[in-house]
Motif scaffolding. Structure first.
Motif, short mmCIF file in Angstrom:
data_model
loop_
_atom_site.label_atom_id
_atom_site.label_comp_id
_atom_site.label_asym_id
_atom_site.label_seq_id
_atom_site.Cartn_x
_atom_site.Cartn_y
_atom_site.Cartn_z
N TRP A 24 -11.95 1.22 -1.41
CA TRP A 24 -11.89 0.46 -0.17
C TRP A 24 -10.74 -0.53 -0.15
O TRP A 24 -10.21 -0.83 0.92
CB TRP A 24 -13.22 -0.26 0.11
CG TRP A 24 -13.49 -1.40 -0.84
CD1 TRP A 24 -14.13 -1.32 -2.04
CD2 TRP A 24 -13.09 -2.75 -0.68
NE1 TRP A 24 -14.16 -2.56 -2.64
CE2 TRP A 24 -13.53 -3.47 -1.81
CE3 TRP A 24 -12.41 -3.45 0.31
CZ2 TRP A 24 -13.31 -4.83 -1.99
CZ3 TRP A 24 -12.20 -4.81 0.13
CH2 TRP A 24 -12.65 -5.49 -1.01
N ASP A 25 -10.31 -1.02 -1.32
CA ASP A 25 -9.22 -2.00 -1.36
C ASP A 25 -7.89 -1.37 -1.78
O ASP A 25 -6.99 -2.06 -2.24
CB ASP A 25 -9.59 -3.15 -2.29
CG ASP A 25 -9.86 -2.70 -3.72
OD1 ASP A 25 -9.98 -1.48 -3.96
OD2 ASP A 25 -9.95 -3.57 -4.60
N SER A 26 -7.74 -0.09 -1.57
CA SER A 26 -6.53 0.63 -1.95
C SER A 26 -5.32 0.15 -1.17
O SER A 26 -5.37 -0.04 0.04
CB SER A 26 -6.74 2.13 -1.70
OG SER A 26 -5.53 2.83 -1.73
N ALA A 27 -4.20 -0.01 -1.87
CA ALA A 27 -2.95 -0.38 -1.21
C ALA A 27 -2.50 0.73 -0.26
O ALA A 27 -1.99 0.45 0.82
CB ALA A 27 -1.86 -0.65 -2.26
N VAL A 28 -2.72 1.97 -0.65
CA VAL A 28 -2.31 3.11 0.20
C VAL A 28 -3.09 3.09 1.52
O VAL A 28 -2.51 3.31 2.59
CB VAL A 28 -2.51 4.45 -0.55
CG1 VAL A 28 -2.30 5.62 0.38
CG2 VAL A 28 -1.59 4.52 -1.75
N ALA A 29 -4.38 2.80 1.46
CA ALA A 29 -5.18 2.75 2.69
C ALA A 29 -4.65 1.65 3.62
O ALA A 29 -4.55 1.85 4.84
CB ALA A 29 -6.65 2.52 2.37
N GLY A 30 -4.27 0.52 3.06
CA GLY A 30 -3.70 -0.56 3.87
C GLY A 30 -2.38 -0.17 4.49
O GLY A 30 -2.10 -0.47 5.65
N MET A 31 -1.56 0.55 3.72
CA MET A 31 -0.27 1.00 4.24
C MET A 31 -0.47 2.02 5.36
O MET A 31 0.30 2.04 6.34
CB MET A 31 0.56 1.59 3.11
CG MET A 31 0.99 0.54 2.09
SD MET A 31 1.74 1.24 0.62
CE MET A 31 3.36 1.64 1.26
N MET A 32 -1.47 2.86 5.25
CA MET A 32 -1.74 3.84 6.29
C MET A 32 -2.16 3.16 7.59
O MET A 32 -1.84 3.63 8.68
CB MET A 32 -2.80 4.85 5.83
CG MET A 32 -2.31 5.79 4.75
SD MET A 32 -0.78 6.66 5.15
CE MET A 32 -1.28 7.59 6.58
N ALA A 33 -2.88 2.06 7.48
CA ALA A 33 -3.25 1.30 8.68
C ALA A 33 -1.98 0.78 9.37
O ALA A 33 -1.88 0.83 10.61
CB ALA A 33 -4.18 0.15 8.32
N ASP A 34 -1.01 0.31 8.58
CA ASP A 34 0.26 -0.14 9.16
C ASP A 34 0.99 1.03 9.82
O ASP A 34 1.57 0.88 10.90
CB ASP A 34 1.16 -0.75 8.07
CG ASP A 34 0.61 -2.05 7.51
OD1 ASP A 34 -0.23 -2.69 8.17
OD2 ASP A 34 1.04 -2.42 6.40
N TYR A 35 0.96 2.18 9.18
CA TYR A 35 1.62 3.38 9.71
C TYR A 35 0.99 3.78 11.05
O TYR A 35 1.70 4.17 11.98
CB TYR A 35 1.49 4.51 8.68
CG TYR A 35 2.12 5.81 9.09
CD1 TYR A 35 3.49 5.93 9.29
CD2 TYR A 35 1.34 6.95 9.25
CE1 TYR A 35 4.07 7.13 9.65
CE2 TYR A 35 1.91 8.17 9.60
CZ TYR A 35 3.27 8.25 9.81
OH TYR A 35 3.83 9.45 10.16
N GLN A 36 -0.32 3.63 11.15
CA GLN A 36 -1.00 3.95 12.41
C GLN A 36 -0.47 3.06 13.54
O GLN A 36 -0.20 3.55 14.64
CB GLN A 36 -2.51 3.76 12.25
CG GLN A 36 -3.28 4.01 13.52
CD GLN A 36 -4.76 3.71 13.38
OE1 GLN A 36 -5.18 3.02 12.46
NE2 GLN A 36 -5.56 4.25 14.27
N VAL A 37 -0.29 1.79 13.25
CA VAL A 37 0.24 0.86 14.25
C VAL A 37 1.66 1.27 14.65
O VAL A 37 2.00 1.30 15.84
CB VAL A 37 0.21 -0.59 13.74
CG1 VAL A 37 0.95 -1.53 14.68
CG2 VAL A 37 -1.23 -1.06 13.55
N LEU A 38 2.49 1.61 13.67
CA LEU A 38 3.86 2.03 13.96
C LEU A 38 3.90 3.28 14.82
O LEU A 38 4.71 3.38 15.75
CB LEU A 38 4.63 2.26 12.66
CG LEU A 38 4.94 1.01 11.85
CD1 LEU A 38 5.53 1.39 10.49
CD2 LEU A 38 5.89 0.10 12.60
#
Length: 62
Positions: free
Chosen positions: A32-46
């Motif tokens: 749940w605290d994966s850096a990759v998951a957080g980056m994917m959330a940013d990618y979704q916004v982009l």
């Protein structure tokens, strides 16, 4: 941008459903605290911003 047909807006790559499903399963398997998951959330916004930019640019060209 010389030779570009999308002006200032980056193109949004459309992924086949099978690729989207595979990616979703892989992301769900991450901690749940994966850096990759957080980056994917940013990618979704982009991706959302790029779609909006492309739509607005198309409307202006009319």
């Amino acid at each position: 941008m010389a030779g570009s047909d999308h002006g200032a807006c980056p193109p949004v790559v459309e992924y086949p459903a099978a690729v989207q499903e595979r990616a979703a399963a892989e992301i769900e398997a991450l901690p749940w605290d994966s850096a990759v998951a957080g980056m994917m959330a940013d990618y979704q916004v982009l991706r959302r911003q790029a779609r909006t930019c492309g739509t607005a640019e198309t409307d202006r060209r009319g």
